[in-house]
Design a protein around this motif. Sequence first.
Motif, PDB file in Angstrom:
ATOM      1  N   THR A  12       0.816  -1.264   0.088  1.00 33.70           N
ATOM      2  CA  THR A  12       0.137  -0.186  -0.031  1.00 33.70           C
ATOM      3  C   THR A  12       0.828   1.173   0.052  1.00 33.70           C
ATOM      4  O   THR A  12       0.301   2.294   0.202  1.00 33.70           O
ATOM      5  CB  THR A  12      -1.035   0.058   1.192  1.00 33.70           C
ATOM      6  OG1 THR A  12       0.033  -0.122   2.384  1.00 33.70           O
ATOM      7  CG2 THR A  12      -1.844  -1.253   1.131  1.00 33.70           C
ATOM      8  N   ARG A  13       2.313   1.300  -0.264  1.00 28.98           N
ATOM      9  CA  ARG A  13       3.214   2.366  -0.009  1.00 28.98           C
ATOM     10  C   ARG A  13       3.442   2.820  -1.464  1.00 28.98           C
ATOM     11  O   ARG A  13       3.470   2.195  -2.661  1.00 28.98           O
ATOM     12  CB  ARG A  13       4.124   1.957   0.636  1.00 28.98           C
ATOM     13  CG  ARG A  13       4.229   1.625   2.005  1.00 28.98           C
ATOM     14  CD  ARG A  13       5.627   1.001   2.474  1.00 28.98           C
ATOM     15  NE  ARG A  13       5.346   0.451   3.925  1.00 28.98           N
ATOM     16  CZ  ARG A  13       6.375  -0.286   4.576  1.00 28.98           C
ATOM     17  NH1 ARG A  13       7.348  -0.328   4.075  1.00 28.98           N
ATOM     18  NH2 ARG A  13       6.186  -0.560   5.864  1.00 28.98           N
ATOM     19  N   CYS A  65       0.924  -5.644  -5.794  1.00 26.58           N
ATOM     20  CA  CYS A  65       0.694  -4.131  -6.514  1.00 26.58           C
ATOM     21  C   CYS A  65       0.726  -3.884  -7.935  1.00 26.58           C
ATOM     22  O   CYS A  65       0.652  -2.871  -8.406  1.00 26.58           O
ATOM     23  CB  CYS A  65       2.008  -3.395  -5.850  1.00 26.58           C
ATOM     24  SG  CYS A  65       3.287  -3.555  -6.310  1.00 26.58           S
ATOM     25  N   ASP A  66       0.394  -5.055  -8.604  1.00 23.03           N
ATOM     26  CA  ASP A  66       0.393  -4.709 -10.102  1.00 23.03           C
ATOM     27  C   ASP A  66      -0.914  -5.270 -10.555  1.00 23.03           C
ATOM     28  O   ASP A  66      -1.134  -5.494 -11.821  1.00 23.03           O
ATOM     29  CB  ASP A  66       1.547  -5.594 -10.492  1.00 23.03           C
ATOM     30  CG  ASP A  66       1.534  -7.099 -10.465  1.00 23.03           C
ATOM     31  OD1 ASP A  66       0.417  -7.472 -10.038  1.00 23.03           O
ATOM     32  OD2 ASP A  66       2.463  -8.038 -11.200  1.00 23.03           O
ATOM     33  N   GLY A  67      -1.865  -5.425  -9.746  1.00 24.09           N
ATOM     34  CA  GLY A  67      -3.075  -6.064 -10.254  1.00 24.09           C
ATOM     35  C   GLY A  67      -3.375  -7.403 -10.331  1.00 24.09           C
ATOM     36  O   GLY A  67      -4.615  -7.597 -10.632  1.00 24.09           O
ATOM     37  N   ALA A 111      -8.555  -8.352   4.366  1.00 25.17           N
ATOM     38  CA  ALA A 111      -8.205  -7.107   4.336  1.00 25.17           C
ATOM     39  C   ALA A 111      -7.096  -6.609   3.723  1.00 25.17           C
ATOM     40  O   ALA A 111      -6.917  -5.510   3.260  1.00 25.17           O
ATOM     41  CB  ALA A 111      -8.149  -6.582   5.847  1.00 25.17           C
ATOM     42  N   LEU A 112      -5.997  -7.610   3.820  1.00 25.64           N
ATOM     43  CA  LEU A 112      -4.784  -7.086   3.250  1.00 25.64           C
ATOM     44  C   LEU A 112      -4.922  -7.050   1.672  1.00 25.64           C
ATOM     45  O   LEU A 112      -4.457  -6.079   1.059  1.00 25.64           O
ATOM     46  CB  LEU A 112      -3.679  -8.222   3.260  1.00 25.64           C
ATOM     47  CG  LEU A 112      -2.991  -8.253   4.937  1.00 25.64           C
ATOM     48  CD1 LEU A 112      -2.110  -9.357   5.267  1.00 25.64           C
ATOM     49  CD2 LEU A 112      -2.106  -7.063   5.173  1.00 25.64           C
ATOM     50  N   ARG A 113      -5.674  -8.298   1.195  1.00 24.87           N
ATOM     51  CA  ARG A 113      -6.019  -7.892  -0.253  1.00 24.87           C
ATOM     52  C   ARG A 113      -6.614  -6.880  -0.631  1.00 24.87           C
ATOM     53  O   ARG A 113      -6.534  -6.284  -1.748  1.00 24.87           O
ATOM     54  CB  ARG A 113      -6.440  -9.198  -0.682  1.00 24.87           C
ATOM     55  CG  ARG A 113      -6.835  -9.469  -2.122  1.00 24.87           C
ATOM     56  CD  ARG A 113      -7.719 -10.906  -2.306  1.00 24.87           C
ATOM     57  NE  ARG A 113      -7.220 -12.060  -1.886  1.00 24.87           N
ATOM     58  CZ  ARG A 113      -6.527 -12.642  -2.609  1.00 24.87           C
ATOM     59  NH1 ARG A 113      -6.479 -12.485  -4.005  1.00 24.87           N
ATOM     60  NH2 ARG A 113      -5.791 -13.903  -2.157  1.00 24.87           N
ATOM     61  N   LEU A 148      -5.550  -3.852  -3.530  1.00 24.27           N
ATOM     62  CA  LEU A 148      -6.345  -3.597  -4.403  1.00 24.27           C
ATOM     63  C   LEU A 148      -6.673  -2.058  -4.742  1.00 24.27           C
ATOM     64  O   LEU A 148      -6.693  -1.371  -5.808  1.00 24.27           O
ATOM     65  CB  LEU A 148      -7.452  -4.367  -4.643  1.00 24.27           C
ATOM     66  CG  LEU A 148      -7.240  -6.287  -5.211  1.00 24.27           C
ATOM     67  CD1 LEU A 148      -8.381  -6.649  -4.910  1.00 24.27           C
ATOM     68  CD2 LEU A 148      -6.620  -6.003  -6.383  1.00 24.27           C
ATOM     69  N   LEU A 149      -6.903  -1.502  -3.431  1.00 22.08           N
ATOM     70  CA  LEU A 149      -7.222  -0.095  -3.470  1.00 22.08           C
ATOM     71  C   LEU A 149      -6.171   0.819  -3.888  1.00 22.08           C
ATOM     72  O   LEU A 149      -6.285   1.742  -4.622  1.00 22.08           O
ATOM     73  CB  LEU A 149      -7.761   0.123  -2.129  1.00 22.08           C
ATOM     74  CG  LEU A 149      -9.442  -0.329  -1.854  1.00 22.08           C
ATOM     75  CD1 LEU A 149      -9.638   0.100  -0.390  1.00 22.08           C
ATOM     76  CD2 LEU A 149     -10.286   0.288  -2.770  1.00 22.08           C
TER      77      LEU A 149
END
Length: 302
Positions: free
Chosen positions: A93-94, A104-106, A192-194, A198-199
């Motif tokens: 998330t950073r 972090c790449d979708g 929650a992590l997932r 994604l957000l």
Amino acid sequence: MLIRQLPVDQALAINQGIALDTGPNPAARPFSLGKVDAATRSRALECLTSAVYYEAGQESTDGQRAVAQVVLNRVRHPAFPASVCGVVYEGSTRATGCQFTFTCDGSLSRGPALDAWRRAKSVAEAALAGYVYKPVGNATHYHADYVVPYWASTLTKNAVIGAHIFYRWAGDWGRSTAFSQDYSHREANVDALRAAALLAEQRDIATRGQSSEVAEAVAEIPGAQALAPSMRGDKRVAIRFNMTARKAADEAKHTDYVEQVKASDNLRWSLNGGMAAADEKPFGKAATQSPSATGTASGSPE
């Protein structure tokens, strides 16, 4: 994970040119979750399976075992989080970037293929039950052989498994004695992590190409590279400069502002911080001295 943008054939050649360490490559110690509840065990398995599936889904079973071993090696190293999910989702998330690309790449938005997921889960279950994949030793880093990360030359290359190259820390941090961190016996909620990952990915997509004007402006600055968008919600653009920029700055010809514009004599004098000449007469009437101005400043009060 910052990488040098190189053609694949050139990246392959560079990676092959990095010598494989010929010294001792001791195997990691078996990993154990210890006494944890069913929910914690399930979360650890889910996170490790995700790493194996998304990072090495097309690799051989050994290639998947190698990735699982790196994750568990990190759990026991003080440079990383002390949980399986913490290691896998670190940085997801950073704005500075994730440790494992799939977070972090979708990739998480794509549902896994059932058979491939089961194979990855089998590898993850064995690793959490104490299976050790010895060839990667104490490796804590790896990358695909068609990219060249900036950090590759600073670590010790100790294994090549399939399309992945594995590295351990150089010096004492890569030795077995450094892997002394105790497992936390706690795992974060995987859903929650997932969702957070994604957000964050959607946020980056929305801001990644801030504007063509910004991109063009950055491109005109010698050696400048735009970094990831700020997480502060503003429109500031972070720039990183390399040695090209420093060289360009050193060699740039400097022209004073007063030479760039048609400045009046008065403006030139002001901008240059000029001082009045000793014989220059002041404008207006001469100042009259007050009677007290003729006294001394050193006497004691009466």
